[in-house]
Each structure stands twice: as C-alpha cells, then as structure tokens.
Design an enzyme around this catalytic site. Sequence first.
Site, PDB file in Angstrom:
ATOM      1  N   HIS A 102     -10.003   2.284 -14.338  1.00 22.44           N
ATOM      2  CA  HIS A 102     -10.260   1.885 -12.955  1.00 22.44           C
ATOM      3  C   HIS A 102     -11.696   1.375 -12.834  1.00 22.44           C
ATOM      4  O   HIS A 102     -12.590   1.904 -13.489  1.00 22.44           O
ATOM      5  CB  HIS A 102     -10.088   3.063 -11.998  1.00 22.44           C
ATOM      6  CG  HIS A 102      -8.784   3.781 -12.169  1.00 22.44           C
ATOM      7  ND1 HIS A 102      -7.572   3.212 -11.856  1.00 22.44           N
ATOM      8  CD2 HIS A 102      -8.498   5.022 -12.636  1.00 22.44           C
ATOM      9  CE1 HIS A 102      -6.608   4.085 -12.115  1.00 22.44           C
ATOM     10  NE2 HIS A 102      -7.139   5.180 -12.591  1.00 22.44           N
ATOM     11  N   GLU A 119     -11.677   9.754 -10.567  1.00 27.92           N
ATOM     12  CA  GLU A 119     -10.638  10.736 -10.287  1.00 27.92           C
ATOM     13  C   GLU A 119     -10.856  12.031 -11.036  1.00 27.92           C
ATOM     14  O   GLU A 119     -11.653  12.102 -11.974  1.00 27.92           O
ATOM     15  CB  GLU A 119      -9.245  10.146 -10.595  1.00 27.92           C
ATOM     16  CG  GLU A 119      -9.040   9.744 -12.040  1.00 27.92           C
ATOM     17  CD  GLU A 119      -7.785   8.867 -12.233  1.00 27.92           C
ATOM     18  OE1 GLU A 119      -7.570   7.928 -11.441  1.00 27.92           O
ATOM     19  OE2 GLU A 119      -7.040   9.128 -13.184  1.00 27.92           O
ATOM     20  N   HIS A 177      -8.102   5.987 -19.911  1.00 30.77           N
ATOM     21  CA  HIS A 177      -7.409   7.273 -19.843  1.00 30.77           C
ATOM     22  C   HIS A 177      -5.898   7.084 -19.699  1.00 30.77           C
ATOM     23  O   HIS A 177      -5.432   5.989 -19.375  1.00 30.77           O
ATOM     24  CB  HIS A 177      -7.944   8.103 -18.677  1.00 30.77           C
ATOM     25  CG  HIS A 177      -7.727   7.463 -17.333  1.00 30.77           C
ATOM     26  ND1 HIS A 177      -8.606   6.563 -16.798  1.00 30.77           N
ATOM     27  CD2 HIS A 177      -6.722   7.563 -16.435  1.00 30.77           C
ATOM     28  CE1 HIS A 177      -8.168   6.151 -15.623  1.00 30.77           C
ATOM     29  NE2 HIS A 177      -7.010   6.732 -15.370  1.00 30.77           N
ATOM     30  N   ARG A 197      -4.125  -1.903 -16.143  1.00 32.56           N
ATOM     31  CA  ARG A 197      -3.331  -1.393 -17.257  1.00 32.56           C
ATOM     32  C   ARG A 197      -3.735  -2.102 -18.535  1.00 32.56           C
ATOM     33  O   ARG A 197      -3.790  -3.330 -18.578  1.00 32.56           O
ATOM     34  CB  ARG A 197      -1.846  -1.664 -16.991  1.00 32.56           C
ATOM     35  CG  ARG A 197      -1.071  -0.444 -16.654  1.00 32.56           C
ATOM     36  CD  ARG A 197       0.385  -0.803 -16.326  1.00 32.56           C
ATOM     37  NE  ARG A 197       0.636  -0.466 -14.941  1.00 32.56           N
ATOM     38  CZ  ARG A 197       1.117  -1.296 -14.029  1.00 32.56           C
ATOM     39  NH1 ARG A 197       1.441  -2.528 -14.333  1.00 32.56           N
ATOM     40  NH2 ARG A 197       1.288  -0.889 -12.796  1.00 32.56           N
TER      41      ARG A 197
HETATM   42 ZN    ZN Z   1      -5.976   6.650 -13.510  1.00 35.42          ZN
END
Ligand code: ZN
Length: 324
Positions: A102, A119, A177, A197
């Site tokens: 991200h 996150e 990740h 992605r």
């Molecule tokens: Zn993620």
Amino acid sequence: MDIMKLLPAGKDYLWGGTRLREEFGKNIKMTPLAETWECSVHPDGPSIVANGKYAGMTLAEVLDEHQEFLGSKVEPGENGRKELPVLVKLIDAKRDLSVQVHPDDRYAREHEGQNGKTEMWYILDAAEDASLIYGFIHPVSGGLLRSAIQEGTLDKHLQKIKVNKGEVYYVPAGMVHGIGAGTLVAEIQENSNVTYRVYDYDRVDKNGKKRALHFDKAVEVMDMGIAPDVSSQHRFVRYYPGGSRETLCRCRYFVTERVQLTHGFAFSVLEESFQILLCLDGEGGIEAEGRNPVRFRKGDCLFLPAGLGRCYVIGETELLKVRC
Ligand code: ZN
C-alpha cells in the site's frame, strides 16, 4: 450522543471463507465472506448504525453531521471536514491473499485521491501451518523485482513467517505483505482502500478473469530494504482485578489495545478522540453515565463518540479498543 452499534459491509473476495458468518455471527449472505468492514466510513464499504437515534444511517452520515463525535485530535482534511481516520475489519483468509503493498499518504493522495494505508493485524486464529509474508529477507531493487515476478521467483526474496494466534503485526505503508491461508485477522488500518497487487498466484475470479496487478505503482511505493525482525514480540500486559489490558500498537494513526475481562472495567472516552470497541470473544454490556446501555457479543463493533465520558464494561469477554 449515544453508544452506536454498527452493522458491517461484507466483501466476497475470492480468497475468503465462511467463518465470519459461522463463528462471528455475521448475517451477510455472501459466499465466500472474505472481509467485514466493521467500523468504516469508506464509500467502498460503509458501516450502518444499528441502534438508537441514528439507526439506519451510515456512520459516515452521522459523523458528517456530528463532527464533534470524532474528537479534537482528528485533523480536518483539505475540504475542511473531519472524517474517521481508521477502518476496522475482520478478515477470513481461507486461501492466501495476494502479495501486495500500500502507498503512503503522500503518494495515495496525489495518485488515488485517498489516504495511504498503514495497517495492523491482530491474529484471531491460525491453522497449524499458516504463515504470512512480511517484507523482504534482503534488500532488493526495482529491476530485481521485475525479473523475479516475470520468472515467478518472487518467493525467494520474501520473508515468510509462521503465524500464531494472539500475535500482532504492524505493517507500515510501503512494506510488501500477504496474509496467508488459514488465518483469521482483525485489521486496524487507515481509512483507505488502495492496494497494489504484486502477485496473485495466477488465480482467476468467479468470472474466470485474473485480478489486475499493479506492478509499476507497487515498485514506486515499495520499501526495498530488509524487513524488521519480528521473532520476539515484546508485550506488556497490565493485570488488575476484573481483567487485563495490553497496548498492541501505537502509531501516528491509531492506538490499539486488547482488553480481556473476567468481570469488568471502567475507562473514559475523552473529548480528544472517539473510541471503537470490537468484541472478539464472549459477551458483555457497556454503560455510560446518562446513556442507554448496550449489550454486545462476539463479532459486535461499537462506536463511542468523543466526549462520551466515563464508561463501564461488564462481562467475560475479549475486546479490541481503538482510538486515535
Ligand atoms: Zn494489505
């Protein structure tokens, strides 16, 4: 000002399972049910208020009308309006999620018109052989990644960690990740839905199509250094009569605590920040002075407006408590 119980939005991403319905009481008719966005003002998956004066409204609508519910620590955006800076999800990874990254706030705001995404994962359950991908085991370069992805050898560079119930992982924007198959996760993140992605295991979705990859953007935002060592997690649990509390993560975007109760505990919701409670196990009730008490059970999520004051929780339960 009342304690608001929230109804989540669901997501049927191809890697999901059915545990959120079966074990967390989610009444959402989606198969698979990969994610529930438990506390969200994001237009891609807004939460709805289930009780009280605002029942039926989205949380976004309520907070737009009552900016003071967010608290003084939440900064207004470019339009001068405040919005909830966090998004709380439950994730049921029956299969591997894509390897992804991200962007940070600066990049995401410039290119996507959204926040970036830092996150945090709290592992609710993990199969015997479950693992996750957490950064690189050695420094890489854009060129190396390009050829590794083309040749299908990205695995050689990724740090794969065996994952266990109760662990906490902090995933800053820019870190590559992937949540692995057999993992159930509570995720606290910035209010954002921007994912680049990198690799999707050559899978096809229900329409027989491969999901899009975003390699060029991913390389632009990716941290190419070695991942931090997470082999020992330093945890500090405070015990007291009635339960225990532990700060799981403190970053510039949110503070997440785990609260385990055998009887009950009291805390204050100050003017500076809202608080979110996510019930992970058991059941209980919460009361704030002069407000209607609210019952909750495993899977329920509550939004407590800033300035709510002194609150009392009773029950035998495990909660995540999030504020900014
Ligand atoms: Zn993620």
